[in-house]
Each structure stands twice: as structure tokens, then as C-alpha cells.
Motif scaffolding. Sequence first.
Motif, mmCIF file in Angstrom:
data_model
loop_
_atom_site.group_PDB
_atom_site.id
_atom_site.type_symbol
_atom_site.label_atom_id
_atom_site.label_comp_id
_atom_site.label_asym_id
_atom_site.label_seq_id
_atom_site.Cartn_x
_atom_site.Cartn_y
_atom_site.Cartn_z
ATOM 1 N N GLY A 13 37.795 59.078 -4.659
ATOM 2 C CA GLY A 13 37.803 59.141 -6.198
ATOM 3 C C GLY A 13 37.883 57.766 -6.438
ATOM 4 N N ASN A 14 37.979 57.608 -7.752
ATOM 5 C CA ASN A 14 38.177 56.483 -8.421
ATOM 6 C C ASN A 14 39.167 55.408 -7.680
ATOM 7 N N MET A 15 40.230 56.151 -7.342
ATOM 8 C CA MET A 15 41.099 55.401 -6.687
ATOM 9 C C MET A 15 40.987 54.989 -5.007
ATOM 10 N N PHE A 33 36.811 60.666 5.133
ATOM 11 C CA PHE A 33 36.133 62.264 4.888
ATOM 12 C C PHE A 33 36.427 62.478 3.331
ATOM 13 N N ASN A 34 35.391 62.969 2.615
ATOM 14 C CA ASN A 34 35.553 63.432 1.408
ATOM 15 C C ASN A 34 34.767 64.655 1.181
ATOM 16 N N ARG A 35 35.262 65.451 0.247
ATOM 17 C CA ARG A 35 34.970 67.034 -0.008
ATOM 18 C C ARG A 35 33.343 66.863 -0.378
ATOM 19 N N LEU A 69 44.134 62.213 -3.351
ATOM 20 C CA LEU A 69 43.749 63.458 -3.855
ATOM 21 C C LEU A 69 44.062 63.636 -5.102
ATOM 22 N N SER A 70 43.361 64.615 -5.912
ATOM 23 C CA SER A 70 43.450 64.897 -7.281
ATOM 24 C C SER A 70 45.005 65.398 -7.562
ATOM 25 N N ASP A 71 45.324 66.300 -6.877
ATOM 26 C CA ASP A 71 46.567 67.169 -7.266
ATOM 27 C C ASP A 71 47.156 67.954 -6.075
ATOM 28 N N GLY A 128 49.389 52.149 -11.158
ATOM 29 C CA GLY A 128 48.224 50.908 -11.146
ATOM 30 C C GLY A 128 47.076 51.683 -11.139
ATOM 31 N N SER A 129 46.002 51.390 -12.118
ATOM 32 C CA SER A 129 44.768 52.040 -12.123
ATOM 33 C C SER A 129 43.671 51.464 -11.277
ATOM 34 N N VAL A 130 42.315 51.622 -11.643
ATOM 35 C CA VAL A 130 41.268 51.147 -10.675
ATOM 36 C C VAL A 130 41.405 49.598 -10.352
ATOM 37 N N ALA A 235 36.371 57.247 -17.576
ATOM 38 C CA ALA A 235 37.569 57.501 -17.015
ATOM 39 C C ALA A 235 37.987 56.362 -15.945
ATOM 40 N N ALA A 236 38.912 55.571 -16.383
ATOM 41 C CA ALA A 236 39.633 54.854 -15.118
ATOM 42 C C ALA A 236 40.648 55.846 -14.323
ATOM 43 N N PHE A 237 41.258 56.267 -15.312
ATOM 44 C CA PHE A 237 42.517 57.395 -15.058
ATOM 45 C C PHE A 237 42.096 58.497 -15.856
ATOM 46 N N ALA A 243 47.692 64.736 -17.775
ATOM 47 C CA ALA A 243 48.148 66.051 -18.182
ATOM 48 C C ALA A 243 48.824 66.908 -17.177
ATOM 49 N N LYS A 244 48.162 66.625 -15.859
ATOM 50 C CA LYS A 244 48.727 67.170 -14.492
ATOM 51 C C LYS A 244 50.232 66.877 -14.502
ATOM 52 N N ASP A 245 50.337 65.072 -14.471
ATOM 53 C CA ASP A 245 51.478 64.784 -14.229
ATOM 54 C C ASP A 245 52.739 65.058 -15.152
HETATM 55 P P1 NAP Z 1 39.456 61.300 -8.972
HETATM 56 O O1 NAP Z 1 38.482 60.292 -8.976
HETATM 57 O O2 NAP Z 1 39.441 62.606 -9.410
HETATM 58 O O3 NAP Z 1 39.344 61.688 -7.343
HETATM 59 C C1 NAP Z 1 40.022 62.842 -6.935
HETATM 60 C C2 NAP Z 1 39.593 63.049 -5.376
HETATM 61 O O4 NAP Z 1 40.059 64.325 -4.800
HETATM 62 C C3 NAP Z 1 38.291 63.039 -4.720
HETATM 63 O O5 NAP Z 1 37.871 62.455 -3.658
HETATM 64 C C4 NAP Z 1 38.210 64.683 -4.878
HETATM 65 O O6 NAP Z 1 36.983 65.128 -4.091
HETATM 66 C C5 NAP Z 1 39.274 65.010 -4.168
HETATM 67 N N1 NAP Z 1 39.511 66.619 -4.407
HETATM 68 C C6 NAP Z 1 39.820 66.982 -5.328
HETATM 69 N N2 NAP Z 1 39.919 68.530 -5.156
HETATM 70 C C7 NAP Z 1 39.740 68.651 -3.883
HETATM 71 C C8 NAP Z 1 40.158 69.566 -2.856
HETATM 72 N N3 NAP Z 1 40.327 70.912 -3.320
HETATM 73 N N4 NAP Z 1 39.682 69.531 -1.606
HETATM 74 C C9 NAP Z 1 39.550 67.987 -1.015
HETATM 75 N N5 NAP Z 1 39.202 67.176 -1.947
HETATM 76 C C10 NAP Z 1 39.827 67.348 -3.265
HETATM 77 O O7 NAP Z 1 40.988 60.905 -9.111
HETATM 78 P P2 NAP Z 1 41.395 59.572 -8.936
HETATM 79 O O8 NAP Z 1 41.465 58.674 -10.229
HETATM 80 O O9 NAP Z 1 41.134 58.654 -7.652
HETATM 81 O O10 NAP Z 1 43.312 59.936 -8.579
HETATM 82 C C11 NAP Z 1 43.662 60.240 -7.259
HETATM 83 C C12 NAP Z 1 45.030 60.363 -7.196
HETATM 84 O O11 NAP Z 1 45.903 59.304 -7.621
HETATM 85 C C13 NAP Z 1 45.555 61.545 -8.273
HETATM 86 O O12 NAP Z 1 46.755 62.157 -8.021
HETATM 87 C C14 NAP Z 1 46.092 60.634 -9.625
HETATM 88 O O13 NAP Z 1 46.817 61.383 -10.528
HETATM 89 C C15 NAP Z 1 46.501 59.399 -8.825
HETATM 90 N N6 NAP Z 1 46.442 58.139 -9.860
HETATM 91 C C16 NAP Z 1 45.436 57.934 -10.329
HETATM 92 C C17 NAP Z 1 45.211 56.569 -11.077
HETATM 93 C C18 NAP Z 1 43.993 56.265 -11.852
HETATM 94 O O14 NAP Z 1 44.084 55.192 -12.571
HETATM 95 N N7 NAP Z 1 42.818 56.958 -11.642
HETATM 96 C C19 NAP Z 1 46.360 55.799 -10.925
HETATM 97 C C20 NAP Z 1 47.608 56.110 -10.104
HETATM 98 C C21 NAP Z 1 47.475 57.336 -9.418
HETATM 99 P P3 NAP Z 1 35.245 65.278 -4.681
HETATM 100 O O15 NAP Z 1 34.827 63.923 -4.708
HETATM 101 O O16 NAP Z 1 34.671 66.095 -3.684
HETATM 102 O O17 NAP Z 1 35.731 65.963 -6.024
#
Ligand code: NAP
Length: 287
Positions: A13-15, A33-35, A69-71, A128-130, A235-237, A243-245
Motif C-alpha cells: 500500500g502507500n507505506m 505478495f499483495n492481495r 497491512l491495513s488492520d 512517519g507517513s509516506v 490520502a498519505a494516511f 479512525a481505526k487506531d
Molecule cells: P494502505 O495503503 O491502505 O495499504 C493496505 C495494504 O493492506 C494493501 O497492500 C492491501 O492490499 C492490504 N490488505 C488490506 N486488507 C487485506 C486483506 N484482508 N488481506 C491481504 N491484504 C490486505 O495502507 P498504508 O497507508 O500502507 O498503511 C499500512 C499500515 O501502516 C496501516 O496499519 C496503517 O495504519 C499504518 N501506517 C500508515 C501510515 C501512513 O501514513 N499511511 C503511517 C504509519 C503507519 P490491497 O492492495 O489488495 O488492497
Amino acid sequence: MGTTIKIGWIGLGNMGNPMVKNLVKAGFDLTVFNRNPEKSIVLKESTAVKIASSAAALVAGSDFIFTMLSDDAALKEVYFGPAGILSSAEDKNFIAVDMSTVSPETTKIIAGACKENGVDYLDAPVSGSVKPAEDAQLIIMVGGEEKAYQKAVPLFSALGKSSTLLGPNGSGNTAKLAINLFLGITAQGLAEAVLFAGKNGIAAEQLLPLINAGAVGSALTKLKTDNIVNDNFKAAFALKLLAKDIRLATANGMNTPIGKTLGSTLEAAVEEGLGEEDMIAVIKYLK
Ligand code: NAP
């Protein structure tokens, strides 16, 4: 472990995407591997990564398996699902590192299942974000055993500016939830200040440079200035992730006034359809 450390990575994902690029740049051998397979294919075109057909397929030959992963539900699926990591009959000679933001409870459940399979598990969420992910400037907070942590340090060094072992499994998650509570409170505070000023004739582009130059300015206020001024909420985050956090923090005993208000603001913003936008879209909801 062989001379070149082999990393299996799940979640682009974004990260995850920029983090994998930094590991490739540092010389590690990456299989991803990505879904949604499209994201793996796009990454393969720009880097030297290999693509696995499932999470389970990463088990054979990996020294480490990382998840971003997301959650909690996504992480559980990737470990316990039919093609999940623990479904593999292969020898499990890897260290598991989860960098997602999930609950300490989920970490303990997965770490326990990994232990039964002879696998050490580290919860290693990031602050830290993206942009910090792209610049390898993440702050990594870790829960788990010292021995596994020490083996992962060279990998953490390719991803972030610091890594800290805080205690047993779940400690990294707890620290991360505390930081995101503060992050959310700061974002809502910034949004409220901008809205108040706007209501009284001071535009966001006038107010934000003043905030940024003073004691209440921060990396976050500077980072979100452009989004607010230009109504850019890509969205960067994602707001839904914040909301989940706050939901996870609440489930872990967060019961303080500003945090509770933040939780209800974010839930309402998600309900209004702002979940996929950046967390600073909280200003759109409050408007
Ligand atoms: P994101 O862009 O929404 O990416 C989420 C990833 O999880 C994608 O690869 C998605 O796959 C995968 N995923 C979701 N549900 C799945 C499932 N049931 N089975 C397999 N894969 C699944 O999220 P992100 O921004 O990269 O954030 C990832 C984590 O880091 C989160 O927990 C977030 O809270 C945390 N985080 C984010 C930031 C930020 O600024 N973005 C900063 C610090 C921490 P698909 O591509 O197939 O949907």
C-alpha cells in the motif's frame, strides 16, 4: 541465513511500496505478495523484486517475512487464512516482522501461534507517513525478543532513522497507538484553529505560515499546510486508518476527554464518506 538476506514482504500500500524500494536499494533480496496482484506487477517493473503467488509461498527460503497491512483483520487473514503464512507445510526458518498498526492483542495471538511454529515475531509499527517512508526516515518501535530484534536491526536501518526495542510483544503497538492519539488530536486541533480563523476573516493561507513559524508549528502542521490551502485531500494516511487506531486505543483503555471527542469526530467523518481521504480531511467534516 545466507549471505544475502532474503525478505518476503506482504502489503504494497502507500507505506509498503516505498519501504520495499528502500530494502531493494540497500541490497536485500525481495519477494513480494499483495492481495491485489496489480500492485506487485507495477513494483516489479521498477525494481528487482520477485512476485510470490500467496503469503504461504513466501515461507520457503525467506529469512524474514514482513507485513505492512491495513488492520488486525488483514494481518490475521495473512497469517491464519487458507493461503496464509501458517498454512504452509514448509520449514519455517524466518523471523516475522509486522510493521502495520494493529492492536497489542492481535500481536500476542499471532506471536503465540508463530512461537508454536518455532518462529520469532516482532511487532514493529512505524511513526512517519509516506514521505519519511520514501526517505528511509521512519521511527520504528519494537516489541519482542532481543535476539530477534538484533537480527532485524540492519533491515530496520534501511527503513528508518531509528529503531527501539521497548519490551515484549505488543509494546511496539502500544507506543504506536499513543503516538497516533497525539497525531489525531494535533490534526483536529489544527483543523479547528483554521476553521475558527476563517469564520473571522483570516484565510488559511494567512494563518498557517504564522502557525508554522511559531512554537505550535510542527512537522505535521507544515506537512498538512499545502493540503488545507489547496483543498487537496489525497490520502498519505487515510482517515479511516486513523479512525481505526483511535478505536484500538479506546479498546485498550483510552478514556480521556480529547481522545474520546477525536474518536467520535473520526467515526462521524468516516460515516460521511471521508474515510479514503487523508486524515486532515477531518477539516472538511468539521466545516
Ligand atoms: P494502505 O495503503 O491502505 O495499504 C493496505 C495494504 O493492506 C494493501 O497492500 C492491501 O492490499 C492490504 N490488505 C488490506 N486488507 C487485506 C486483506 N484482508 N488481506 C491481504 N491484504 C490486505 O495502507 P498504508 O497507508 O500502507 O498503511 C499500512 C499500515 O501502516 C496501516 O496499519 C496503517 O495504519 C499504518 N501506517 C500508515 C501510515 C501512513 O501514513 N499511511 C503511517 C504509519 C503507519 P490491497 O492492495 O489488495 O488492497
